[in-house]
Design an enzyme around this catalytic site. Structure first.
Site, PDB file in Angstrom:
ATOM      1  N   ARG A  37       0.782  -1.236   0.000  1.00 42.45           N
ATOM      2  CA  ARG A  37       0.000   0.000   0.000  1.00 42.45           C
ATOM      3  C   ARG A  37       0.811   1.280   0.000  1.00 42.45           C
ATOM      4  O   ARG A  37       0.273   2.349  -0.301  1.00 42.45           O
ATOM      5  CB  ARG A  37      -0.954   0.000   1.202  1.00 42.45           C
ATOM      6  CG  ARG A  37      -2.136  -0.913   0.983  1.00 42.45           C
ATOM      7  CD  ARG A  37      -2.968  -1.045   2.231  1.00 42.45           C
ATOM      8  NE  ARG A  37      -2.152  -1.632   3.284  1.00 42.45           N
ATOM      9  CZ  ARG A  37      -2.637  -2.088   4.435  1.00 42.45           C
ATOM     10  NH1 ARG A  37      -3.919  -1.995   4.683  1.00 42.45           N
ATOM     11  NH2 ARG A  37      -1.837  -2.607   5.342  1.00 42.45           N
ATOM     12  N   ARG A  46      -4.364  -2.640  -7.705  1.00 43.08           N
ATOM     13  CA  ARG A  46      -4.799  -3.634  -6.738  1.00 43.08           C
ATOM     14  C   ARG A  46      -6.315  -3.823  -6.716  1.00 43.08           C
ATOM     15  O   ARG A  46      -6.812  -4.932  -6.529  1.00 43.08           O
ATOM     16  CB  ARG A  46      -4.255  -3.205  -5.378  1.00 43.08           C
ATOM     17  CG  ARG A  46      -4.760  -3.871  -4.168  1.00 43.08           C
ATOM     18  CD  ARG A  46      -4.246  -5.271  -3.977  1.00 43.08           C
ATOM     19  NE  ARG A  46      -4.634  -5.690  -2.642  1.00 43.08           N
ATOM     20  CZ  ARG A  46      -5.881  -5.973  -2.302  1.00 43.08           C
ATOM     21  NH1 ARG A  46      -6.829  -5.936  -3.206  1.00 43.08           N
ATOM     22  NH2 ARG A  46      -6.185  -6.295  -1.068  1.00 43.08           N
ATOM     23  N   ASP A  82       0.827 -14.454   0.392  1.00 38.99           N
ATOM     24  CA  ASP A  82       0.706 -14.224   1.824  1.00 38.99           C
ATOM     25  C   ASP A  82       1.022 -15.512   2.552  1.00 38.99           C
ATOM     26  O   ASP A  82       0.969 -16.594   1.973  1.00 38.99           O
ATOM     27  CB  ASP A  82      -0.704 -13.735   2.196  1.00 38.99           C
ATOM     28  CG  ASP A  82      -0.708 -13.059   3.569  1.00 38.99           C
ATOM     29  OD1 ASP A  82      -0.438 -11.845   3.636  1.00 38.99           O
ATOM     30  OD2 ASP A  82      -0.931 -13.753   4.575  1.00 38.99           O
ATOM     31  N   TYR A 157      -2.540 -17.700  13.943  1.00 43.29           N
ATOM     32  CA  TYR A 157      -3.724 -17.166  13.261  1.00 43.29           C
ATOM     33  C   TYR A 157      -4.878 -18.168  13.295  1.00 43.29           C
ATOM     34  O   TYR A 157      -6.033 -17.803  13.499  1.00 43.29           O
ATOM     35  CB  TYR A 157      -3.402 -16.791  11.810  1.00 43.29           C
ATOM     36  CG  TYR A 157      -2.584 -15.526  11.696  1.00 43.29           C
ATOM     37  CD1 TYR A 157      -3.084 -14.319  12.157  1.00 43.29           C
ATOM     38  CD2 TYR A 157      -1.318 -15.532  11.122  1.00 43.29           C
ATOM     39  CE1 TYR A 157      -2.340 -13.157  12.070  1.00 43.29           C
ATOM     40  CE2 TYR A 157      -0.561 -14.377  11.027  1.00 43.29           C
ATOM     41  CZ  TYR A 157      -1.076 -13.184  11.495  1.00 43.29           C
ATOM     42  OH  TYR A 157      -0.342 -12.038  11.403  1.00 43.29           O
TER      43      TYR A 157
HETATM   44  O1  CP3 Z   1       7.000  -8.136   0.701  1.00 39.62           O
HETATM   45  C1  CP3 Z   1       6.039  -8.283  -0.066  1.00 39.62           C
HETATM   46  O2  CP3 Z   1       5.514  -7.334  -0.637  1.00 39.62           O
HETATM   47  C2  CP3 Z   1       5.600  -9.700  -0.369  1.00 39.62           C
HETATM   48  C3  CP3 Z   1       4.267 -10.042  -0.068  1.00 39.62           C
HETATM   49  C4  CP3 Z   1       3.854 -10.397   1.347  1.00 39.62           C
HETATM   50  C5  CP3 Z   1       2.571 -10.086   1.834  1.00 39.62           C
HETATM   51  N1  CP3 Z   1       2.405 -10.688   3.041  1.00 39.62           N
HETATM   52  C6  CP3 Z   1       1.578  -9.290   1.114  1.00 39.62           C
HETATM   53  C7  CP3 Z   1       0.582  -8.536   1.903  1.00 39.62           C
HETATM   54  C8  CP3 Z   1       4.501 -11.152   2.320  1.00 39.62           C
HETATM   55  C9  CP3 Z   1       5.908 -11.696   2.328  1.00 39.62           C
HETATM   56  C10 CP3 Z   1       3.564 -11.343   3.384  1.00 39.62           C
HETATM   57  C11 CP3 Z   1       3.855 -12.169   4.564  1.00 39.62           C
HETATM   58  C12 CP3 Z   1       2.987 -12.038   5.746  1.00 39.62           C
HETATM   59  N2  CP3 Z   1       1.627 -11.947   5.785  1.00 39.62           N
HETATM   60  C13 CP3 Z   1       3.465 -12.080   7.060  1.00 39.62           C
HETATM   61  C14 CP3 Z   1       4.895 -12.252   7.446  1.00 39.62           C
HETATM   62  C15 CP3 Z   1       5.635 -10.982   7.338  1.00 39.62           C
HETATM   63  C16 CP3 Z   1       5.397 -10.039   8.482  1.00 39.62           C
HETATM   64  O3  CP3 Z   1       4.948  -8.930   8.228  1.00 39.62           O
HETATM   65  O4  CP3 Z   1       5.686 -10.414   9.615  1.00 39.62           O
HETATM   66  C17 CP3 Z   1       2.359 -11.963   7.914  1.00 39.62           C
HETATM   67  C18 CP3 Z   1       2.390 -11.927   9.422  1.00 39.62           C
HETATM   68  C19 CP3 Z   1       1.198 -11.887   7.089  1.00 39.62           C
HETATM   69  C20 CP3 Z   1      -0.220 -11.786   7.516  1.00 39.62           C
HETATM   70  C21 CP3 Z   1      -0.789 -10.485   7.068  1.00 39.62           C
HETATM   71  N3  CP3 Z   1      -1.169 -10.229   5.755  1.00 39.62           N
HETATM   72  C22 CP3 Z   1      -0.974  -9.293   7.818  1.00 39.62           C
HETATM   73  C23 CP3 Z   1      -0.704  -9.147   9.303  1.00 39.62           C
HETATM   74  C24 CP3 Z   1      -1.484  -8.314   6.931  1.00 39.62           C
HETATM   75  C25 CP3 Z   1      -1.799  -6.840   7.222  1.00 39.62           C
HETATM   76  C26 CP3 Z   1      -3.243  -6.509   7.205  1.00 39.62           C
HETATM   77  C27 CP3 Z   1      -3.463  -5.050   6.875  1.00 39.62           C
HETATM   78  O5  CP3 Z   1      -4.247  -4.792   5.976  1.00 39.62           O
HETATM   79  O6  CP3 Z   1      -2.829  -4.188   7.497  1.00 39.62           O
HETATM   80  C28 CP3 Z   1      -1.579  -8.921   5.659  1.00 39.62           C
HETATM   81  C29 CP3 Z   1      -2.047  -8.260   4.416  1.00 39.62           C
HETATM   82  C30 CP3 Z   1      -1.026  -8.067   3.358  1.00 39.62           C
HETATM   83  N4  CP3 Z   1      -0.179  -9.028   2.930  1.00 39.62           N
HETATM   84  C31 CP3 Z   1      -0.838  -6.895   2.588  1.00 39.62           C
HETATM   85  C32 CP3 Z   1       0.178  -7.190   1.658  1.00 39.62           C
HETATM   86  C33 CP3 Z   1       0.704  -6.292   0.591  1.00 39.62           C
HETATM   87  C34 CP3 Z   1      -1.592  -5.564   2.746  1.00 39.62           C
HETATM   88  C35 CP3 Z   1      -3.047  -5.674   2.503  1.00 39.62           C
HETATM   89  C36 CP3 Z   1      -3.550  -5.406   1.100  1.00 39.62           C
HETATM   90  O7  CP3 Z   1      -2.900  -4.784   0.255  1.00 39.62           O
HETATM   91  O8  CP3 Z   1      -4.697  -5.799   0.877  1.00 39.62           O
END
Ligand code: CP3
Length: 367
Positions: A37, A46, A82, A157
């Site tokens: 984002r 997106r 993810d 989770y």
């Molecule tokens: O680095 C990158 O851009 C690669 C893509 C990536 C995503 N998630 C995309 C994402 C990676 C490597 C992850 C891993 C991930 N997902 C982790 C481990 C890394 C870390 O941060 O510790 C975890 C814990 C998750 C679970 C998760 N997914 C969370 C806690 C969230 C945030 C929710 C929010 O909206 O704030 C996500 C959503 C997420 N995963 C987004 C992205 C780009 C943002 C939401 C979106 O764009 O819709």
């Protein structure tokens, strides 16, 4: 003259070299959550809806993976997916809710819930992930990092049903029903192994295991309830011959145990200076560890803090520059652009000079 034989030898990569313990000419850099984002081009493509829907579209997911590579000139791409993708793919009712994170309709609490975790067949269950990888690697020479969530973090989770501060339900199950806990770890370990193996077979050239929330555990609990499964995951990936990275947040007291899990490089958050982290991981290469919040302060404070990180990393390489956790959504991409340029241009010189007497790594002497 016979034509040159076609070569499949990939382009040399500072990231891969450092992850294997070498000292590349320039300090490699990439950012956890570099796609997302904070990028206007991400928000433009997106659309609305959950991230799980975007992951299902290989063309879109490949484009999102490549956006930060083009904008920042980072030394690695990280697959847009993810950590909950494999559990979602085998039918668990999990979705990633914007602004919250992964949410499970019916949290795991009993032995009956194990039946919801069948083995992953990557070709059949996550063909879109493999197609995304193929599209990315045909478009860039920069190595692609594949990844999976570590069993503890994915379990948290599934058990909590949503992001948690205390991991109370997770720890209650772990301590209250060891047999079920270890069966759950085994099933989630198998998912991580199957997913990562398929990603590497499709073309990923490094892998990262995210145990983001393992830092919630005491060292004794980590050693007993988590380490054996993480060791098995890394052991079963060894024959792939790609660098294996192991990352978690708040893991300062666990870094020695993280090193025992068997990865090739350890990701470090911002709470432990890299000079100290290097000792705790027994000389393994390290990745990190600029505080992601520092970037919000603008270019000058960011470069000053980056200088500190490079000085802490010290001479000899075996360091991949990164943030100590993911890029925050409110980050100004221009600051990250300046950071990449700085680390590439000056990183090696600053690291080789090491820390100054005042511990700042600033050798400019103010003159
Ligand atoms: O680095 C990158 O851009 C690669 C893509 C990536 C995503 N998630 C995309 C994402 C990676 C490597 C992850 C891993 C991930 N997902 C982790 C481990 C890394 C870390 O941060 O510790 C975890 C814990 C998750 C679970 C998760 N997914 C969370 C806690 C969230 C945030 C929710 C929010 O909206 O704030 C996500 C959503 C997420 N995963 C987004 C992205 C780009 C943002 C939401 C979106 O764009 O819709």
């Amino acid at each position: 003259m016979p034509a040159e034989p076609p070569t499949s030898e990939p382009t040399p990569s500072p990231f891969l070299e450092a992850a294997r313990g070498g000292c590349p000419d320039r300090v490699p850099i990439w950012f956890q959550r570099q796609a997302g984002r904070s990028l206007p081009e991400y928000r433009a493509v997106r659309g609305s809806g959950s991230i799980t829907e975007a992951i299902l579209q290989p063309e879109l997911a490949a484009e999102i993976t490549l956006q930060p590579v083009r904008r920042y000139g980072v030394d690695a791409a990280v697959l847009f997916s993810d950590i909950v993708t494999p559990v979602h793919a085998i039918g668990v009712d999990i979705d990633v809710v914007p602004g919250i994170g992964p949410v499970v309709e019916q949290p795991f609490r009993s032995r009956a819930d194990l039946g919801r975790l069948r083995p992953l067949d990557p070709e059949a269950d996550t063909p879109y992930v493999l197609e995304t990888i193929k599209a990315v690697i045909s478009a860039t020479d920069v190595p692609l990092i594949g990844f999976a969530g570590a069993p503890f973090t994915v379990a948290s989770y599934l058990i909590e049903g949503r992001p948690s501060r205390t991991y109370g339900a997770t720890k209650a199950l772990m301590l209250g029903d060891e047999a079920l806990w270890f069966d759950l770890m085994e099933a989630l370990g198998d998912l991580a192994i199957a997913s990562i193996r398929s990603q590497v077979n499709a073309g990923a050239r490094a892998v990262q295991l995210f145990d983001s929330w393992a830092g919630a555990l005491t060292p004794a609990h980590y050693r007993r309830y988590v380490l054996p499964t993480s060791q098995r995951v890394f052991a079963e990936l060894a024959d792939l011959n790609v660098p294996r990275v192991h990352f978690g947040v708040g893991t300062g007291e666990l870094l020695g145990l993280f090193a025992e899990a068997g990865a090739d490089m350890i990701g470090v958050d911002w709470r432990v200076p890299l000079s100290e982290a290097r000792k705790r991981v027994g000389g393994l290469p390290v990745q990190g560890n600029l505080d992601p919040a520092v970037v919000l302060a603008g270019v000058e404070p960011t470069l000053a803090e980056a200088r500190e990180v490079l000085g802490q990393a010290g001479p000899g390489g075996a360091h991949v520059f990164n943030l100590g956790h993911g890029v925050l959504p409110e980050t100004n991409p221009e600051v990250l652009e300046a950071l990449v340029e700085f680390v590439h241009a000056e990183g090696r010189t600053i690291a080789e000079a090491g820390l100054t007497a005042d511990g700042t790594g600033d050798t400019s002497n103010g003159s």
